[in-house]
Design an enzyme around this catalytic site. Structure first.
Site, mmCIF file in Angstrom:
data_model
loop_
_atom_site.group_PDB
_atom_site.id
_atom_site.type_symbol
_atom_site.label_atom_id
_atom_site.label_comp_id
_atom_site.label_asym_id
_atom_site.label_seq_id
_atom_site.Cartn_x
_atom_site.Cartn_y
_atom_site.Cartn_z
ATOM 1 N N ASP A 18 0.818 -1.217 0.000
ATOM 2 C CA ASP A 18 0.000 0.000 0.000
ATOM 3 C C ASP A 18 0.854 1.271 0.000
ATOM 4 O O ASP A 18 0.440 2.300 0.534
ATOM 5 C CB ASP A 18 -0.963 0.042 1.213
ATOM 6 C CG ASP A 18 -1.873 -1.176 1.252
ATOM 7 O OD1 ASP A 18 -2.411 -1.533 0.192
ATOM 8 O OD2 ASP A 18 -2.026 -1.768 2.340
ATOM 9 N N LYS A 21 2.298 1.949 -5.075
ATOM 10 C CA LYS A 21 2.950 1.344 -6.245
ATOM 11 C C LYS A 21 2.091 1.507 -7.487
ATOM 12 O O LYS A 21 2.595 1.682 -8.580
ATOM 13 C CB LYS A 21 3.213 -0.151 -6.015
ATOM 14 C CG LYS A 21 4.263 -0.446 -4.976
ATOM 15 C CD LYS A 21 4.491 -1.941 -4.830
ATOM 16 C CE LYS A 21 3.281 -2.681 -4.302
ATOM 17 N NZ LYS A 21 2.851 -2.303 -2.949
ATOM 18 N N GLY A 45 -3.748 -6.053 -5.024
ATOM 19 C CA GLY A 45 -4.831 -5.224 -5.548
ATOM 20 C C GLY A 45 -4.315 -3.895 -6.030
ATOM 21 O O GLY A 45 -3.564 -3.226 -5.333
ATOM 22 N N HIS A 46 -4.655 -3.551 -7.255
ATOM 23 C CA HIS A 46 -4.295 -2.246 -7.791
ATOM 24 C C HIS A 46 -5.538 -1.603 -8.359
ATOM 25 O O HIS A 46 -6.346 -2.277 -8.991
ATOM 26 C CB HIS A 46 -3.307 -2.374 -8.951
ATOM 27 C CG HIS A 46 -1.926 -2.730 -8.525
ATOM 28 N ND1 HIS A 46 -1.271 -2.103 -7.511
ATOM 29 C CD2 HIS A 46 -1.074 -3.645 -9.015
ATOM 30 C CE1 HIS A 46 -0.064 -2.628 -7.382
ATOM 31 N NE2 HIS A 46 0.069 -3.577 -8.283
ATOM 32 N N THR A 47 -5.642 -0.318 -8.147
ATOM 33 C CA THR A 47 -6.698 0.430 -8.821
ATOM 34 C C THR A 47 -6.019 1.292 -9.868
ATOM 35 O O THR A 47 -5.119 2.062 -9.550
ATOM 36 C CB THR A 47 -7.440 1.315 -7.803
ATOM 37 O OG1 THR A 47 -7.956 0.453 -6.792
ATOM 38 C CG2 THR A 47 -8.577 2.068 -8.457
ATOM 39 N N GLN A 228 2.706 -6.138 -2.757
ATOM 40 C CA GLN A 228 3.076 -6.107 -1.326
ATOM 41 C C GLN A 228 4.388 -5.313 -1.109
ATOM 42 O O GLN A 228 4.678 -4.412 -1.886
ATOM 43 C CB GLN A 228 3.149 -7.528 -0.762
ATOM 44 C CG GLN A 228 1.779 -8.208 -0.709
ATOM 45 C CD GLN A 228 1.582 -9.337 -1.704
ATOM 46 O OE1 GLN A 228 2.508 -9.898 -2.224
ATOM 47 N NE2 GLN A 228 0.348 -9.670 -1.971
ATOM 48 N N LEU A 336 3.556 12.481 0.260
ATOM 49 C CA LEU A 336 4.130 13.548 1.088
ATOM 50 C C LEU A 336 3.060 14.567 1.481
ATOM 51 O O LEU A 336 3.122 15.147 2.557
ATOM 52 C CB LEU A 336 5.268 14.240 0.326
ATOM 53 C CG LEU A 336 6.585 13.465 0.402
ATOM 54 C CD1 LEU A 336 7.502 13.834 -0.726
ATOM 55 C CD2 LEU A 336 7.274 13.697 1.750
HETATM 56 P P1 GDP Z 1 -0.179 -0.172 -3.765
HETATM 57 O O1 GDP Z 1 -0.835 -1.239 -2.979
HETATM 58 O O2 GDP Z 1 1.218 0.100 -3.338
HETATM 59 O O3 GDP Z 1 -0.337 -0.331 -5.238
HETATM 60 O O4 GDP Z 1 -0.913 1.156 -3.351
HETATM 61 P P2 GDP Z 1 -2.005 1.922 -4.185
HETATM 62 O O5 GDP Z 1 -1.490 2.245 -5.518
HETATM 63 O O6 GDP Z 1 -3.292 1.201 -4.040
HETATM 64 O O7 GDP Z 1 -2.008 3.302 -3.399
HETATM 65 C C1 GDP Z 1 -2.713 3.522 -2.262
HETATM 66 C C2 GDP Z 1 -3.520 4.787 -2.399
HETATM 67 O O8 GDP Z 1 -2.693 5.938 -2.295
HETATM 68 C C3 GDP Z 1 -4.276 4.930 -3.712
HETATM 69 O O9 GDP Z 1 -5.577 5.329 -3.405
HETATM 70 C C4 GDP Z 1 -3.535 6.050 -4.435
HETATM 71 O O10 GDP Z 1 -4.385 6.819 -5.248
HETATM 72 C C5 GDP Z 1 -3.031 6.878 -3.300
HETATM 73 N N1 GDP Z 1 -1.825 7.668 -3.582
HETATM 74 C C6 GDP Z 1 -0.718 7.296 -4.285
HETATM 75 N N2 GDP Z 1 0.200 8.293 -4.257
HETATM 76 C C7 GDP Z 1 -0.332 9.304 -3.516
HETATM 77 C C8 GDP Z 1 0.150 10.595 -3.102
HETATM 78 O O11 GDP Z 1 1.256 11.000 -3.392
HETATM 79 N N3 GDP Z 1 -0.695 11.337 -2.321
HETATM 80 C C9 GDP Z 1 -1.925 10.902 -1.948
HETATM 81 N N4 GDP Z 1 -2.662 11.697 -1.186
HETATM 82 N N5 GDP Z 1 -2.400 9.695 -2.319
HETATM 83 C C10 GDP Z 1 -1.623 8.920 -3.095
#
Ligand code: GDP
Length: 430
Positions: A18, A21, A45-47, A228, A336
């Site tokens: 989370d 990525k 899981g990726h959105t 992960q 950040l």
């Molecule tokens: P993953 O499991 O590492 O792929 O994490 P995700 O890509 O699902 O990211 C988690 C959440 O953080 C998602 O809802 C992204 O839109 C959000 N996100 C990613 N980068 C940033 C950021 O720089 N700032 C904010 N506020 N949200 C972010």
């Protein structure tokens, strides 16, 4: 697209997953010729949001939604054939015809793996890893027991039956005799259903190692998409509170059949603070108002469950290990903006264990359970200007730049991508 024969990039999580990525992968996926998963299964899981359309993916690499890149599910991934067919149907429904290959050597998740995963919970007490109950641990265990069924086997009825008889009776014994649960599906039903799944998946099943080799030799660009994060790696993570696969970049080689010598860019995604789903000690965890504030601002709630995630301050002991084990060439520092407005920002630089300071992740669970975060506290940067990403790195507040250089020095790796918002354009590349 690239004609550089060594244009191979990997994106891996440097914490507990989370980290963001998905957003960083999205940056590169559209321009890659191949997007490849190398470990894990449909527990990820990726959105991905493209042209206003939202796609939720669990198994297929996120490059699939761009149409052109070839998505590859490598041999190190464990594939639930039913879940894969469902994801293909979901994409087709949304107008995407997946450009996809699945390794013939990938292990298939069978219904008895899922049943065993369910039956296992409750048997692990305080050492439970928090399974998603999708059969991931049992299928990886079967692979090592040499009881596994690979995707190619689903296309060969005689061998499939031979292997299924071995795997089924073994699983049934464990589920019924050891775990005292019942296995309600017959061998015959699995045989018929999964042969049928195999026929539907046949067009996708290939020797993907050979395909990737050819791609590399002809100068195609390849992106490896990690799931992960390092602390969930089954070898290097906080075992046994890990996932069942190797999340580290080293697994790209064995999990896809592409030599590690050919990977030249490895990006570790680091979130500017911590979040954790599941149990395990967490030395820099915080509670109370500050934690609620961080959780709220960062949207740290489970994607499927909606459950609040545990949160904490950035742990550089963990990131130091991620840099070393993955051989990170750079860090993408995300979220950040979530730290906006915090007056002081504690950063964990070491652990205190019985009065002794340690700088590396301990293998000892006794030590990790006792570990207290040793903090350096840095000043916050207040609020960032609305269009801060537009003005480049140099225009960032000095305190934010100091926060970034502090991280770089502590973990000995450059931060080259800075993310200050969820949207694609809210990113600064140095
Ligand atoms: P993953 O499991 O590492 O792929 O994490 P995700 O890509 O699902 O990211 C988690 C959440 O953080 C998602 O809802 C992204 O839109 C959000 N996100 C990613 N980068 C940033 C950021 O720089 N700032 C904010 N506020 N949200 C972010």
């Amino acid at each position: 697209m690239s004609s550089n024969p060594s244009n191979i990039t990997a994106i891996v999580g440097a914490q507990w997953g989370d980290e963001g990525k998905g957003k960083i992968t999205d940056f590169f996926a559209g321009e890659s010729d191949f997007v490849v998963r190398f470990h894990g299964g449909n527990n990820a899981g990726h959105t991905v949001i493209v042209d206003g359309n939202t796609y939720k993916l669990h198994l297929i690499p996120s490059g699939v939604v761009y149409g052109e890149p070839m998505s590859i599910i490598g041999n190190g991934v464990v594939v639930d054939p039913k879940a894969l067919l469902d994801e293909i149907a979901y994409l087709k429904n949304k107008g995407v015809n997946p450009n996809l290959m699945v390794s013939d050597r990938a292990h298939a998740i069978m219904p008895y793996h899922i049943a065993m995963d369910g039956a296992l919970s409750g048997h692990q007490g305080d050492l439970a890893a928090g399974s998603t109950r999708r059969g991931i641990a049992p299928v990886y265990a079967d692979k090592m027991f040499r009881n596994g069924i690979r995707m190619i086997d689903l296309l060969e009825p005689d061998v499939f039956r031979e292997k299924l008889e071995k795997g089924y009776s073994f699983a049934k014994g464990i589920i019924e005799k050891t775990l005292c649960q019942s296995l309600d599906i017959s061998l015959e039903e699995i045989f018929n259903t999964y042969l049928n799944h195999g026929q539907k998946l046949k067009p996708y099943i290939q020797d993907t190692s050979v395909e990737l080799y050819k791609a590399h030799k002809s100068g195609k660009s390849i992106l490896f998409e990690g799931a992960q994060g390092i602390s969930l790696d089954v070898d290097h993570g906080v075992y046994p509170f890990t996932t069942s696969s190797n999340t580290a970049a080293g697994h790209i080689s064995t999990g896809t059949g592409v030599s590690f010598r050919d990977i030249n860019r490895i990006i570790g995604v680091v979130k500017a603070y911590l979040s954790r789903v599941g149990e395990s000690p967490l030395p820099s965890e915080i509670q109370g108002d500050e934690a609620d504030d961080l959780r709220e601002k960062g949207g740290e709630y489970g994607t499927t469950t909606g459950r609040p995630r545990r949160v904490g301050w950035l742990d550089l002991v963990q990131v130091r290990q991620a840099v070393r084990v993955n051989g990170l060439t750079e860090i993408a520092l995300t979220k950040l903006d979530v730290l906006n407005g915090f007056e002081k920002l504690p950063v964990c630089v070491a652990y205190d264990v019985d009065g002794e300071q340690i700088n590396e992740m301990p293998a000892s669970l006794t030590q990790y359970r006792k570990a207290k975060a040793v903090y350096e506290t840095l000043p916050g940067w207040g609020d960032l200007a609305d269009n801060v990403w537009d003005q480049g790195f140099d225009a960032l507040p000095e305190t934010l730049k100091d926060y970034i250089s502090f991280i770089e020095q502590e973990v000995a790796c450059p931060v080259k991508i800075v993310s200050v918002g969820p949207q694609r354009h809210e990113t600064i590349i140095r």
